[in-house]
Design an enzyme around this catalytic site. Structure first.
Site, PDB file in Angstrom:
ATOM      1  N   LYS A   1       1.840   1.726   7.445  1.00  0.00           N
ATOM      2  CA  LYS A   1       2.223   0.925   8.608  1.00  0.00           C
ATOM      3  C   LYS A   1       3.218   1.681   9.470  1.00  0.00           C
ATOM      4  O   LYS A   1       3.845   2.652   9.044  1.00  0.00           O
ATOM      5  CB  LYS A   1       2.822  -0.411   8.164  1.00  0.00           C
ATOM      6  CG  LYS A   1       1.821  -1.340   7.489  1.00  0.00           C
ATOM      7  CD  LYS A   1       0.637  -1.686   8.393  1.00  0.00           C
ATOM      8  CE  LYS A   1       1.026  -2.612   9.526  1.00  0.00           C
ATOM      9  NZ  LYS A   1      -0.133  -2.948  10.386  1.00  0.00           N
TER      10      LYS A   1
ATOM     11  N   HIS B   1      -0.224   1.101  16.338  1.00  0.00           N
ATOM     12  CA  HIS B   1      -0.500  -0.061  17.192  1.00  0.00           C
ATOM     13  C   HIS B   1       0.597  -0.209  18.250  1.00  0.00           C
ATOM     14  O   HIS B   1       1.182  -1.279  18.433  1.00  0.00           O
ATOM     15  CB  HIS B   1      -0.640  -1.330  16.354  1.00  0.00           C
ATOM     16  CG  HIS B   1      -1.764  -1.283  15.360  1.00  0.00           C
ATOM     17  ND1 HIS B   1      -3.084  -1.347  15.757  1.00  0.00           N
ATOM     18  CD2 HIS B   1      -1.767  -1.155  14.012  1.00  0.00           C
ATOM     19  CE1 HIS B   1      -3.858  -1.277  14.673  1.00  0.00           C
ATOM     20  NE2 HIS B   1      -3.088  -1.140  13.618  1.00  0.00           N
TER      21      HIS B   1
ATOM     22  N   TYR C   1      -0.673   4.223  10.947  1.00  0.00           N
ATOM     23  CA  TYR C   1      -1.030   3.200  11.930  1.00  0.00           C
ATOM     24  C   TYR C   1       0.205   2.905  12.772  1.00  0.00           C
ATOM     25  O   TYR C   1       1.287   2.657  12.226  1.00  0.00           O
ATOM     26  CB  TYR C   1      -1.475   1.902  11.245  1.00  0.00           C
ATOM     27  CG  TYR C   1      -2.799   1.977  10.539  1.00  0.00           C
ATOM     28  CD1 TYR C   1      -3.988   2.159  11.244  1.00  0.00           C
ATOM     29  CD2 TYR C   1      -2.876   1.831   9.153  1.00  0.00           C
ATOM     30  CE1 TYR C   1      -5.205   2.223  10.588  1.00  0.00           C
ATOM     31  CE2 TYR C   1      -4.092   1.887   8.492  1.00  0.00           C
ATOM     32  CZ  TYR C   1      -5.257   2.080   9.213  1.00  0.00           C
ATOM     33  OH  TYR C   1      -6.461   2.148   8.563  1.00  0.00           O
TER      34      TYR C   1
ATOM     35  N   GLU D   1      -5.304   4.535  14.199  1.00  0.00           N
ATOM     36  CA  GLU D   1      -6.223   3.599  14.857  1.00  0.00           C
ATOM     37  C   GLU D   1      -6.878   4.143  16.118  1.00  0.00           C
ATOM     38  O   GLU D   1      -7.819   3.533  16.642  1.00  0.00           O
ATOM     39  CB  GLU D   1      -5.514   2.269  15.177  1.00  0.00           C
ATOM     40  CG  GLU D   1      -4.500   2.326  16.315  1.00  0.00           C
ATOM     41  CD  GLU D   1      -3.104   2.758  15.867  1.00  0.00           C
ATOM     42  OE1 GLU D   1      -2.188   2.698  16.700  1.00  0.00           O
ATOM     43  OE2 GLU D   1      -2.948   3.156  14.692  1.00  0.00           O
TER      44      GLU D   1
ATOM     45  N   ASP E   1      -2.043  -7.500  14.850  1.00  0.00           N
ATOM     46  CA  ASP E   1      -1.214  -6.291  14.907  1.00  0.00           C
ATOM     47  C   ASP E   1      -1.467  -5.481  16.165  1.00  0.00           C
ATOM     48  O   ASP E   1      -0.779  -4.502  16.437  1.00  0.00           O
ATOM     49  CB  ASP E   1      -1.384  -5.421  13.653  1.00  0.00           C
ATOM     50  CG  ASP E   1      -2.813  -4.988  13.399  1.00  0.00           C
ATOM     51  OD1 ASP E   1      -3.692  -5.361  14.197  1.00  0.00           O
ATOM     52  OD2 ASP E   1      -3.046  -4.292  12.400  1.00  0.00           O
TER      53      ASP E   1
ATOM     54  N   ARG F   1       0.825  -1.199   0.000  1.00  0.00           N
ATOM     55  CA  ARG F   1       0.000   0.000   0.000  1.00  0.00           C
ATOM     56  C   ARG F   1       0.868   1.262   0.000  1.00  0.00           C
ATOM     57  O   ARG F   1       2.061   1.219   0.261  1.00  0.00           O
ATOM     58  CB  ARG F   1      -0.914   0.013   1.239  1.00  0.00           C
ATOM     59  CG  ARG F   1      -1.993  -1.040   1.225  1.00  0.00           C
ATOM     60  CD  ARG F   1      -2.743  -1.112   2.557  1.00  0.00           C
ATOM     61  NE  ARG F   1      -1.931  -1.726   3.606  1.00  0.00           N
ATOM     62  CZ  ARG F   1      -2.356  -1.933   4.859  1.00  0.00           C
ATOM     63  NH1 ARG F   1      -3.564  -1.540   5.216  1.00  0.00           N
ATOM     64  NH2 ARG F   1      -1.575  -2.507   5.749  1.00  0.00           N
TER      65      ARG F   1
END
Length: 371
Positions: free
Chosen positions: A75, A96, A94, A118, A270, A15
């Site tokens: 990511k 996480h 993101y 997120e 994740d 992506r």
């Protein structure tokens, strides 16, 4: 503002954080967009499309990080990127954090501003920047689970939809949120017998009303989970606690109660995973087997369908990116509570409580940096 879009270097992450159309919207508002060479290629967006809307192409990831005030990614940064991130640089991606302490500590040390997709949260508790990828991941969970049930890849040898005269497969979905709803919808569409579990009775009532007849709802409890797992072919973990580590609903000792070749798909991997035996895998090596149970635990499932995922993600992130670019992160977060909740780490301080609690780190009220 100067916005940088580096290439994603996590394993098999195809992506890109911004489509050419998204870049155009930022450029029209007076901002400068730098895109790393071929960052969008695997998503179907070659350099020429970015250049045609006024974005500038840079040859290396170092050049992008060096010039940008705001980095837009998909990511979380990986270890080789930690040293590229500058103090006060805004990272919009993101993260996480609660699932990986080294990343958290690296972002604390580099004193950057980390705004996590997120944990951006609306007043109704929905997570607008997680929803599009959750929709993709939920649908893919069923698709991949159906594939890994095939015998050549050590599955049970069950066709989820069955055929006339043969019962369809059985699917258990843990969690009735966006991921779980999409996974159940896909499984139902294939003709499987689906059970979806949640602890929110209002959500179960809603799902009971909108799902087709081959989907039933059950209250999520250890007793009910243990009762169902021996007859299931595919179990999908779709549990999310925003910003925090997911709870283990399937424990190691439960594997012995499952039939050989049962497939587990943990979409929450994740964020730490809701299946105790799951550990993050990649699209290159997506599965492993424990006690004859197939585990599929790819941490970036939507990366396998990058065109769909990139367009869906940009649709969701672009309004927030424009606001951050127009106002700067501090003013934007002061004026928009949704963005404020996205702030996780600011200049060495952990400002999101669930992240601080995950690693027993000091928690600092975000208002210290916004006031």
């Amino acid at each position: 503002m100067i916005i940088g879009v580096p290439i994603e270097i996590k394993n098999n992450e195809n992506r890109v954080a911004l489509t050419p159309g998204g870049a155009l919207e930022l450029i029209k508002r007076g901002h400068t967009v730098y895109v790393q060479d071929n960052a969008g290629f695997n998503s179907g967006f070659p350099n020429e499309l970015y250049e045609s809307v006024g974005a500038k192409i840079l040859p290396t990831i170092e050049a992008v990080y060096d010039i940008a005030e705001m980095i837009m990614k998909v990511k979380e940064p990986i270890e080789s990127e930690y040293k590229l991130i500058k103090e006060d640089q805004l990272l919009f991606t993101y993260f996480h954090f609660a699932s990986y302490e080294p990343l958290t500590k690296a972002m604390i040390e580099n004193r950057s501003v980390c705004l996590a997709y997120e944990t951006v949260e609306k007043a109704d508790r929905s997570l607008p920047l997680l929803i599009p990828m959750s929709e993709v991941a939920g649908r893919m969970a069923t698709q991949q689970g159906a594939k890994y049930l095939e015998k050549p890849i050590k599955g049970k040898g069950v066709l989820l939809g069955g055929v006339p005269g043969v019962s369809p497969g059985r699917v258990l979905v843990l969690g009735g949120g966006v991921v779980g709803t999409q996974a159940a919808k896909m499984a139902a569409g294939l003709g499987a017998q689906v059970t979806i579990m949640d602890i929110n009775l209002d959500r179960l009532r809603y799902l009971n009303d909108v799902m087709p007849a081959n989907v039933v709802t059950r209250y999520s409890s250890e007793v009910n989970i243990r009762e169902l797992i021996p007859i299931m072919d595919l179990i999908i973990g779709a549990v999310l606690i925003p910003g925090a580590k997911a709870p283990n609903l399937i424990t190691r000792d439960m594997l012995k109660d499952m039939q050989k070749g049962t497939v587990l798909v943990d979409v929450a991997v994740d964020q730490g995973g809701c299946i105790e035996t799951c550990r993050p895998t990649t699209h290159e090596n997506p599965t492993f087997i424990i006690d004859d149970i197939v585990h599929y635990c790819v941490a970036n499932m939507p990366g396998a369908v990058p065109y769909t995922s990139t367009v869906a993600l940009t649709n969701a992130t672009l309004p927030y990116a424009i606001e951050l670019a127009n106002k700067g992160w501090k003013k934007a977060c002061n004026e928009n509570r949704e963005l404020e909740l996205g702030l996780n780490v600011i200049k060495g301080d952990v400002v999101y409580k669930a992240v601080a609690e995950a690693f027993d780190l000091p928690y600092v009220d975000v208002k210290k940096h916004l006031n």
